[in-house]
Design a protein around this motif. Structure first.
Motif, PDB file in Angstrom:
ATOM      1  N   ALA A 283      35.824 -31.339 -13.671  1.00  0.00           N
ATOM      2  CA  ALA A 283      35.007 -32.462 -13.209  1.00  0.00           C
ATOM      3  C   ALA A 283      33.784 -32.692 -14.086  1.00  0.00           C
ATOM      4  CB  ALA A 283      34.575 -32.235 -11.762  1.00  0.00           C
ATOM      5  N   THR A 284      33.333 -31.650 -14.787  1.00  0.00           N
ATOM      6  CA  THR A 284      32.140 -31.772 -15.634  1.00  0.00           C
ATOM      7  C   THR A 284      32.477 -31.646 -17.118  1.00  0.00           C
ATOM      8  OG1 THR A 284      31.700 -29.392 -15.415  1.00  0.00           O
ATOM      9  CG2 THR A 284      30.646 -30.875 -13.816  1.00  0.00           C
ATOM     10  N   ALA A 285      33.757 -31.762 -17.458  1.00  0.00           N
ATOM     11  CA  ALA A 285      34.194 -31.569 -18.844  1.00  0.00           C
ATOM     12  C   ALA A 285      33.535 -32.585 -19.775  1.00  0.00           C
ATOM     13  CB  ALA A 285      35.715 -31.692 -18.930  1.00  0.00           C
ATOM     14  N   THR A 286      33.195 -32.124 -20.976  1.00  0.00           N
ATOM     15  CA  THR A 286      32.586 -32.987 -21.987  1.00  0.00           C
ATOM     16  C   THR A 286      33.494 -33.200 -23.191  1.00  0.00           C
ATOM     17  OG1 THR A 286      31.492 -31.065 -22.975  1.00  0.00           O
ATOM     18  CG2 THR A 286      30.250 -32.321 -21.326  1.00  0.00           C
ATOM     19  N   GLY A 287      34.628 -32.496 -23.212  1.00  0.00           N
ATOM     20  CA  GLY A 287      35.534 -32.623 -24.348  1.00  0.00           C
ATOM     21  C   GLY A 287      36.801 -31.837 -24.116  1.00  0.00           C
ATOM     22  N   LEU A 288      37.654 -31.795 -25.133  1.00  0.00           N
ATOM     23  CA  LEU A 288      38.959 -31.148 -25.013  1.00  0.00           C
ATOM     24  C   LEU A 288      38.841 -29.654 -24.770  1.00  0.00           C
ATOM     25  CD1 LEU A 288      42.023 -31.437 -25.139  1.00  0.00           C
ATOM     26  CD2 LEU A 288      41.884 -31.132 -27.621  1.00  0.00           C
ATOM     27  N   VAL A 289      37.880 -28.980 -25.415  1.00  0.00           N
ATOM     28  CA  VAL A 289      37.743 -27.532 -25.260  1.00  0.00           C
ATOM     29  C   VAL A 289      37.427 -27.171 -23.811  1.00  0.00           C
ATOM     30  CG1 VAL A 289      36.395 -25.512 -25.923  1.00  0.00           C
ATOM     31  CG2 VAL A 289      37.059 -27.180 -27.664  1.00  0.00           C
ATOM     32  N   THR A 290      36.481 -27.880 -23.223  1.00  0.00           N
ATOM     33  CA  THR A 290      36.140 -27.612 -21.828  1.00  0.00           C
ATOM     34  C   THR A 290      37.325 -27.883 -20.918  1.00  0.00           C
ATOM     35  OG1 THR A 290      33.919 -28.414 -22.340  1.00  0.00           O
ATOM     36  CG2 THR A 290      34.430 -28.034 -20.029  1.00  0.00           C
ATOM     37  N   LEU A 291      38.019 -28.978 -21.170  1.00  0.00           N
ATOM     38  CA  LEU A 291      39.174 -29.338 -20.347  1.00  0.00           C
ATOM     39  C   LEU A 291      40.257 -28.274 -20.411  1.00  0.00           C
ATOM     40  CD1 LEU A 291      40.687 -31.437 -18.602  1.00  0.00           C
ATOM     41  CD2 LEU A 291      41.527 -32.445 -20.741  1.00  0.00           C
ATOM     42  N   LEU A 292      40.590 -27.828 -21.621  1.00  0.00           N
ATOM     43  CA  LEU A 292      41.648 -26.820 -21.755  1.00  0.00           C
ATOM     44  C   LEU A 292      41.227 -25.483 -21.158  1.00  0.00           C
ATOM     45  CD1 LEU A 292      43.106 -27.527 -25.315  1.00  0.00           C
ATOM     46  CD2 LEU A 292      44.012 -28.196 -23.078  1.00  0.00           C
ATOM     47  N   THR A 293      39.943 -25.133 -21.286  1.00  0.00           N
ATOM     48  CA  THR A 293      39.447 -23.901 -20.662  1.00  0.00           C
ATOM     49  C   THR A 293      39.625 -23.959 -19.153  1.00  0.00           C
ATOM     50  OG1 THR A 293      37.813 -23.581 -22.415  1.00  0.00           O
ATOM     51  CG2 THR A 293      37.446 -22.405 -20.343  1.00  0.00           C
ATOM     52  N   ALA A 294      39.287 -25.103 -18.590  1.00  0.00           N
ATOM     53  CA  ALA A 294      39.437 -25.280 -17.144  1.00  0.00           C
ATOM     54  C   ALA A 294      40.892 -25.152 -16.723  1.00  0.00           C
ATOM     55  CB  ALA A 294      38.894 -26.646 -16.740  1.00  0.00           C
ATOM     56  N   ARG A 295      41.797 -25.747 -17.505  1.00  0.00           N
ATOM     57  CA  ARG A 295      43.211 -25.706 -17.136  1.00  0.00           C
ATOM     58  C   ARG A 295      43.833 -24.332 -17.354  1.00  0.00           C
ATOM     59  NH1 ARG A 295      44.033 -29.462 -13.683  1.00  0.00           N
ATOM     60  NH2 ARG A 295      46.262 -29.443 -14.133  1.00  0.00           N
ATOM     61  N   LEU A 296      43.297 -23.580 -18.302  1.00  0.00           N
ATOM     62  CA  LEU A 296      43.757 -22.197 -18.469  1.00  0.00           C
ATOM     63  C   LEU A 296      43.390 -21.367 -17.243  1.00  0.00           C
ATOM     64  CD1 LEU A 296      42.880 -21.519 -22.227  1.00  0.00           C
ATOM     65  CD2 LEU A 296      45.120 -21.988 -21.234  1.00  0.00           C
ATOM     66  N   LEU A 297      42.185 -21.588 -16.719  1.00  0.00           N
ATOM     67  CA  LEU A 297      41.781 -20.904 -15.487  1.00  0.00           C
ATOM     68  C   LEU A 297      42.719 -21.262 -14.337  1.00  0.00           C
ATOM     69  CD1 LEU A 297      37.865 -21.020 -15.285  1.00  0.00           C
ATOM     70  CD2 LEU A 297      39.317 -18.987 -15.178  1.00  0.00           C
ATOM     71  N   LEU A 298      43.076 -22.539 -14.260  1.00  0.00           N
ATOM     72  CA  LEU A 298      44.007 -22.962 -13.221  1.00  0.00           C
ATOM     73  C   LEU A 298      45.351 -22.273 -13.388  1.00  0.00           C
ATOM     74  CD1 LEU A 298      44.835 -24.731 -10.838  1.00  0.00           C
ATOM     75  CD2 LEU A 298      45.421 -26.532 -12.478  1.00  0.00           C
ATOM     76  N   GLY A 299      45.803 -22.124 -14.628  1.00  0.00           N
ATOM     77  CA  GLY A 299      47.070 -21.448 -14.863  1.00  0.00           C
ATOM     78  C   GLY A 299      47.068 -20.009 -14.367  1.00  0.00           C
ATOM     79  N   VAL A 300      45.967 -19.300 -14.583  1.00  0.00           N
ATOM     80  CA  VAL A 300      45.841 -17.930 -14.083  1.00  0.00           C
ATOM     81  C   VAL A 300      45.922 -17.922 -12.561  1.00  0.00           C
ATOM     82  CG1 VAL A 300      44.305 -15.948 -13.883  1.00  0.00           C
ATOM     83  CG2 VAL A 300      44.527 -17.133 -16.071  1.00  0.00           C
ATOM     84  N   ALA A 301      45.157 -18.841 -11.928  1.00  0.00           N
ATOM     85  CA  ALA A 301      45.154 -18.901 -10.468  1.00  0.00           C
ATOM     86  C   ALA A 301      46.527 -19.262  -9.926  1.00  0.00           C
ATOM     87  CB  ALA A 301      44.111 -19.919  -9.997  1.00  0.00           C
ATOM     88  N   LEU A 302      47.169 -20.242 -10.556  1.00  0.00           N
ATOM     89  CA  LEU A 302      48.469 -20.717 -10.087  1.00  0.00           C
ATOM     90  C   LEU A 302      49.547 -19.643 -10.211  1.00  0.00           C
ATOM     91  CD1 LEU A 302      49.755 -23.482  -9.152  1.00  0.00           C
ATOM     92  CD2 LEU A 302      50.471 -23.752 -11.518  1.00  0.00           C
TER      93      LEU A 302
END
Length: 407
Positions: free
Chosen positions: A103-122
């Motif tokens: 929700a607070t992403a400023t670019g691709l790096v932040t977005l991918l970091t967030a989605r990697l965290l989701l992958g761990v949780a999922l």
């Protein structure tokens, strides 16, 4: 020492089972799947806002699936000595952080970091969900419990894309992820309040993963997952072009048809739970048969709006029966190493999802838009034949002690 799955001492009947904990698991998977499915519904505004291409933004989905497959195998091993409630809480915190970062992403790096965290949780959560359910309810009602858990998946499948698109258009794509974050926090609170302490039992290691994967029943289940689930995602990834080009539906009609697909999943959850109570393989067989029948109808009579809409309902109901059946099947075959069994199943699902989408795309590009549903029909029939064969072998084995020792 192998992992011994045991129920709390007072849980010897459904009336004393921790159904509130099962409800918390259902809310948790709703939150996870909602976060997983949001990017496609807001992909265009998200890419424009972050200043990245659509293809780069789409990697948010790929990154989640890849990491989820790895996490499903490694989280049970890495956390094998920890209280399972604490692990689940940690995974839900990772989900919340993922939504916050997105929700607070400023670019691709932040977005991918967030989605990697989701992958761990999922991946981590799915690897443990069946094992946790087995410690909350008696085995006699595990199928019913898993049907309740998968209600969360069905609701997320139905609601995530249209709600995300609507909110994204009305209030901005970031608001959709703030909403997902709120749902994740509610799920975190539910796990915190409803689940009892679940001390780690025994140990899990990579050698155990190999041992579980080599068990005949588990291996058959995983092969069936690769066939049937890859077929579903090969067809479903390209369902909109089929509805547009073959059936001739407009956007509003497509939205309604997809709601029919998702809504029928509730019936599939119920049917899957009932059939799994008798034998989980029955849920897989009936679900795959319904899916193959529905896609065959689309191939033959896809120009008919009525037939195609009815087929989508049958398809949605059939698909919803599959995860319930597969989870219960693997869980009953890995009661001593349930988390490892769940991890293998989750990883196989992710491979089937990615493989189906990729192979479906190759078929569509090389042949016709109907090649993907044709592939689905073929592998669904192959998968249900494999499971039916295994069910027949198991029943013959029960009828003959000598045959049981032979197989």
């Amino acid at each position: 020492m192998t992992e011994q799955i045991a129920l709390p001492m007072d849980q010897d009947s459904p009336s004393t089972a921790l159904w509130s904990g099962i409800a918390a698991l259902s809310l948790s998977v709703f939150a996870l799947v909602m976060a997983e499915f949001l990017p496609p519904s807001v992909l265009t505004p998200m890419a424009a806002d972050l200043g990245i291409s659509l293809g780069a933004a789409g990697q948010a989905v790929t990154a989640t699936a890849v990491i989820a497959a790895v996490a499903a195998l490694l989280v049970p091993v890495a956390t094998r000595r920890w209280d399972r409630k604490r692990v689940l809480i940690g995974l839900m915190i990772a989900l919340s952080l993922s939504n916050l970062l997105t929700a607070t992403a400023t670019g691709l790096v932040t977005l991918l970091t967030a989605r990697l965290l989701l992958g761990v949780a999922l991946g981590g959560f799915w690897s443990m969900v069946a094992a946790t359910a087995m410690r909350l309810v008696p085995m006699s009602v595990l199928g019913r419990a898993m049907a309740i858990v998968f209600t969360g998946v069905t609701m997320a499948t139905v609601l995530a894309a249209p709600v995300g698109a609507y909110i994204g258009d009305l209030l901005g794509w970031r608001t959709a992820f703030w909403l997902a974050g709120g749902v994740g926090l509610a799920a975190l609170f539910g796990v915190l309040v409803t689940l009892p302490r679940l001390p780690a039992r025994g140990s899990a290691d990579l050698a155990g993963l190999v041992e579980v994967a080599r068990r005949p029943q588990v291996l058959w289940a995983l092969i069936a997952v690769l066939l049937i689930i890859s077929g579903h995602f090969a067809a479903f990834t390209y369902v909109r072009p089929v509805l547009e080009q073959v059936t001739g539906l407009g956007i509003s009609a497509i939205t309604l048809a997809l709601f029919v697909f998702g809504g029928a999943g509730f019936l599939g959850n119920l049917a899957g739970g009932l059939l799994s109570g008798r034998d989980p393989k029955l849920s897989v067989i009936v679900g795959a048969m319904a899916m193959a029948t529905a896609l065959a109808a689309v191939l033959i009579l896809g120009a008919s709006v009525l037939v195609t809409t009815a087929a989508l309902g049958l398809w949605g109901m059939g698909f919803a029966m599959l995860p319930v059946g597969f989870q219960a099947w693997v869980a009953t075959e890995t009661t001593d190493r349930a988390e490892l069994g769940g991890g293998l199943l989750t990883a196989t699902f992710q491979v089937a999802i990615a493989g189906g989408a990729i192979f479906g795309g190759l078929l569509v590009d090389r042949f016709t838009i109907l090649a993907a549903p044709a592939y689905c029909v073929t592998v669904a029939i192959a998968g249900l034949a494999l499971v039916a064969l295994r069910l027949n072998i198991a029943r013959r084995s029960q009828a003959s002690p000598v045959a049981c020792r032979a197989t």
